[in-house]
Design an enzyme around this catalytic site. Structure first.
Site, short mmCIF file in Angstrom:
data_model
loop_
_atom_site.label_atom_id
_atom_site.label_comp_id
_atom_site.label_asym_id
_atom_site.label_seq_id
_atom_site.Cartn_x
_atom_site.Cartn_y
_atom_site.Cartn_z
N GLY A 62 0.78 -1.23 0.00
CA GLY A 62 0.00 0.00 0.00
C GLY A 62 0.81 1.27 0.00
O GLY A 62 0.26 2.36 -0.12
N LYS A 86 13.89 1.32 3.76
CA LYS A 86 13.08 2.49 4.07
C LYS A 86 13.73 3.78 3.58
O LYS A 86 13.06 4.77 3.32
CB LYS A 86 12.85 2.60 5.58
CG LYS A 86 12.22 1.38 6.22
CD LYS A 86 10.80 1.16 5.77
CE LYS A 86 10.14 -0.01 6.51
NZ LYS A 86 8.79 -0.30 5.98
#
Length: 497
Positions: free
Chosen positions: A111, A385
Site C-alpha cells: 500500500g 526504508k
C-alpha cells in the site's frame, strides 16, 4: 474491485448514537459524503464509511487511555520460540516440502508509496538490485518455489488506492505467475480541531483520504472474496510481510512447523533481537493473561525510555506473520477482532492538523488461539526504508539468487554496517548520481556521509569512514580510492593512489 458485502448506513448511524455528539455529527457528514458517490461506487463508499465509523467510535471510546505499565509482564515461557528449535529434528527431504507449500499463500503489503525516497508511484516498483524492483524479486522467489517443488503457491498483494492502478499496469509483464490483488479500505482524514471529515465529496483530492494501516487487512481480505477463494483452493496458511522487507522469504522450517499435524497455533509473529537501532519497534508482552504486541505509541510518556531498553525488551516485531486462514475467517465473521487504534497526526500545507486513525496487522495477535513468536535470525529483517538501506542491498555485501538476497560469504561478520547518509542523498535520483557505482563495503563497519559528496568508480570502504563536506564545500572521492578508518572533512579531492 468488486465488493462482496455492503452494509446499510442505518446500521452506522444507529451504532454511532451511543458515541456522543462528535460521532453523531460525523455520521451525518459521512451520510452526505456517501450521497456524492456515483451509483456504481456507492456500495464501496458506504462500506468504507461504515468501517471508518466503527474505527472512529472505538477511538472515541478509548481516547486518552494508555496501557497500564504495572500490568505488563514478560512473555510467558514458551511463547517465544527460538528459530533453532523450530528447525531442529531429523533432516527433511526437499521433496517433503511440496505438501506444506500446497497449503500456503504469500501476501505482500503493497500500500505504500516511494515518497520518502523522492519517488513517484508504488514503492514496490523502485529498482533495488540489478534493475529488479521489490515486486520483481517477490515474483522470482515465488516462481522458483513453484518450479522447484511443482506447487502453485499464489502471490497476493494488498494494494491501497494510492498504489492499485499503477501496480495493475506493472503486473501485465509477469506472464508465468498470476498475482492476485485486493484493495484495502479508503478512509477520510479528519480535522483534529473538529473531528469531522476533511473531504466534502468523493471527487475531492486523494490527499483528503488515506489507507488505514495494514491492520485493515483482515476485513478487506475477507470482503474481497480472496480469502474464501484461497480456502476453496485448499490453502490454510498465509505468510504476510511488507513488500520492502527483502529478508522476508518463505522459511521452510516455519512452514513445516505451522502445517504439522495437530498444530493448535493460529498465529506466528517473527521477532528478532533488538539493537539500539530498533528501539521503537513493537515488542511482545503478556498483558492480562494474553500475549500482546506493545507499540511505542501505546506507551505512557514516562515509560518510553523503559520501552526502548534493549535489555528489558529484547526482541521486536519484524512484521513477518504466519496466520491461519480459517482463523481469520472465523474472527471476521464473529466480529471479535480487536486491535488498538493508532492516532497518526499530520500537518497540511495550509497549517491545518489532521488525524489518520490506523491499526497494525500484528496487534491482532491477542485474538488468535495458541499465538507465539519465533525468534528468527536478523537476516529475515532487511527493510529498505531509506537510501542508506538501498546502499546496503545494492552493494557486494549481498548476493542475489532466484530473487533472494543473502549475505556474501566473504563477509567476516554477521552484522551489517551502520550507514548514515545526509540530506544530499535522501532522494533516490540524487543518491544514484552521487555514486558512479556502489562502493565495495564488504569490510565496512560504519559509514557517515554528510554534505555535497560524490564517489567515483571502484571505491573501497573499510572499518569506520566519516566523510563530511561543510556548507558550500564539496568532496569528490576519486576512482579506486581505498578509505579505511578515515575521517574526511573540508573541501577537497582525495588523490588517486
Amino acid at each position: 474491485m468488486a465488493l462482496k458485502r455492503s452494509e446499510s448506513l442505518n446500521s452506522v448511524t444507529s451504532y454511532s448514537h451511543e458515541q456522543g455528539d462528535a460521532a453523531l455529527t460525523l455520521s451525518a457528514e459521512l451520510s452526505k459524503l456517501i450521497m456524492t458517490a456515483p451509483l456504481n461506487l456507492r456500495d464501496e463508499v458506504e462500506r468504507n464509511c461504515k468501517g471508518f465509523q466503527t474505527l472512529f467510535d472505538q477511538y472515541m471510546g478509548e481516547r486518552g487511555t494508555k496501557i497500564s505499565w504495572d500490568k505488563i509482564r514478560p512473555p510467558p515461557a514458551g511463547s517465544i520460540v527460538p528459530h533453532a528449535t523450530v528447525a531442529a529434528g531429523e533432516p527433511k527431504a526437499a521433496s517433503e516440502l511440496s505438501v506444506p507449500l500446497s497449503k500456503l499463500a504469500v501476501l505482500k503489503l503493497n500500500g505504500g508509496l516511494g515518497t520518502s525516497m523522492g519517488c513517484v508511484g508504488p514503492k514496490s516498483v523502485i529498482s533495488v538490485r540489478n534493475d529488479l524492483t521489490f515486486l520483481d524479486l517477490c515474483v522470482r522467489q515465488i516462481e522458483h518455489l513453484n518450479d522447484s517443488y511443482g506447487t502453485t503457491v499464489p502471490l497476493v498483494l494488498m494494494n491501497s488506492f494510492n498504489t492499485h492502478d499503477d501496480t495493475q499496469k506493472v503486473l501485465r509483464k509477469y506472464k508465468k505467475t498470476e498475482v492476485k490483488v485486493f484493495n484495502q479500505s479508503q478512509y477520510p482524514r479528519i480535522l483534529k480541531e473538529t473531528l469531522q471529515p476533511l473531504p466534502k465529496n468523493t471527487d475531492n483530492s486523494d490527499e483528503d483520504w488515506y489507507p488505514p494501516g495494514h491492520g485493515d487487512l483482515y476485513r478487506s481480505f475477507y470482503d474481497s472474496g480472496l480469502l474464501q477463494e484461497l480456502l476453496d483452493d485448499g490453502k490454510e496458511w498465509v505468510f504476510i510481510s511488507n513488500i520492502d522487507n527483502l529478508g522476508a522469504t518463505v522459511d521452510e522450517d516455519i512452514l513445516r512447523y505451522v502445517t504439522r499435524p495437530g498444530n493448535d497455533c493460529e498465529f506466528v509473529m517473527e521477532v528478532t533481537d533488538k539493537t539500539r537501532a530498533d528501539v521503537k519497534g513493537g515488542t511482545l508482552i503478556e498483558y492480562e493473561g494474553r500475549i500482546r504486541l506493545l507499540e511505542v505509541a501505546q506507551v505512557p510518556k514516562d515509560h518510553e525510555e523503559d520501552f526502548k531498553s534493549v535489555t528489558k525488551f529484547r526482541v521486536f516485531n519484524t512484521n513477518n506473520l504466519w496466520i491461519n486462514l480459517h482463523a481469520i475467517k472465523r474472527l471476521v465473521e464473529e466480529e471479535s477482532l480487536h486491535m488498538e487504534v493508532i492516532e497518526n497526526k499530520k500537518t497540511l500545507d495550509d497549517g491545518r492538523v489532521i488525524i489518520q486513525l490506523e491499526q497494525a496487522v500484528g496487534s491482532a495477535i491477542k485474538n488468535f488461539n495458541g499465538a507465539i513468536g519465533i525468534n528468527v535470525p536478523r537476516s529475515r529483517f532487511l527493510p529498505v526504508k531509506k537510501t542508506s538501506d538501498l546502499l546496503l542491498v545494492m552493494s557486494n555485501l549481498y548476493q542475489l539468487r532466484h530473487g533472494t538476497l543473502s549475505m556474501n560469504a566473504s563477509r567476516l561478520f554477521d552484522s551489517v554496517p551502520l550507514i548514515k547518509l545526509g540530506d544530499h542523498f535522501k532522494k533516490v535520483k540524487d543518491f544514484l548520481r552521487r555514486f558512479e557505482n556502489i562502493p565495495d563495503i564488504l569490510e565496512l563497519d560504519h559509514l557517515t556521509v554528510s554534505g555535497d559528496v560524490k564517489f567515483g568508480k571502484n571505491v573501497i570502504l573499510r572499518g569506520t569512514v566519516i566523510i563530511i563536506a561543510q556548507e558550500n564545500d564539496s568532496i569528490d572521492i576519486p576512482q579506486g580510492s581505498v578509505l579505511e578508518n578515515k575521517i574526511v572533512t573540508g573541501n577537497l579531492r582525495i588523490l588517486d593512489h
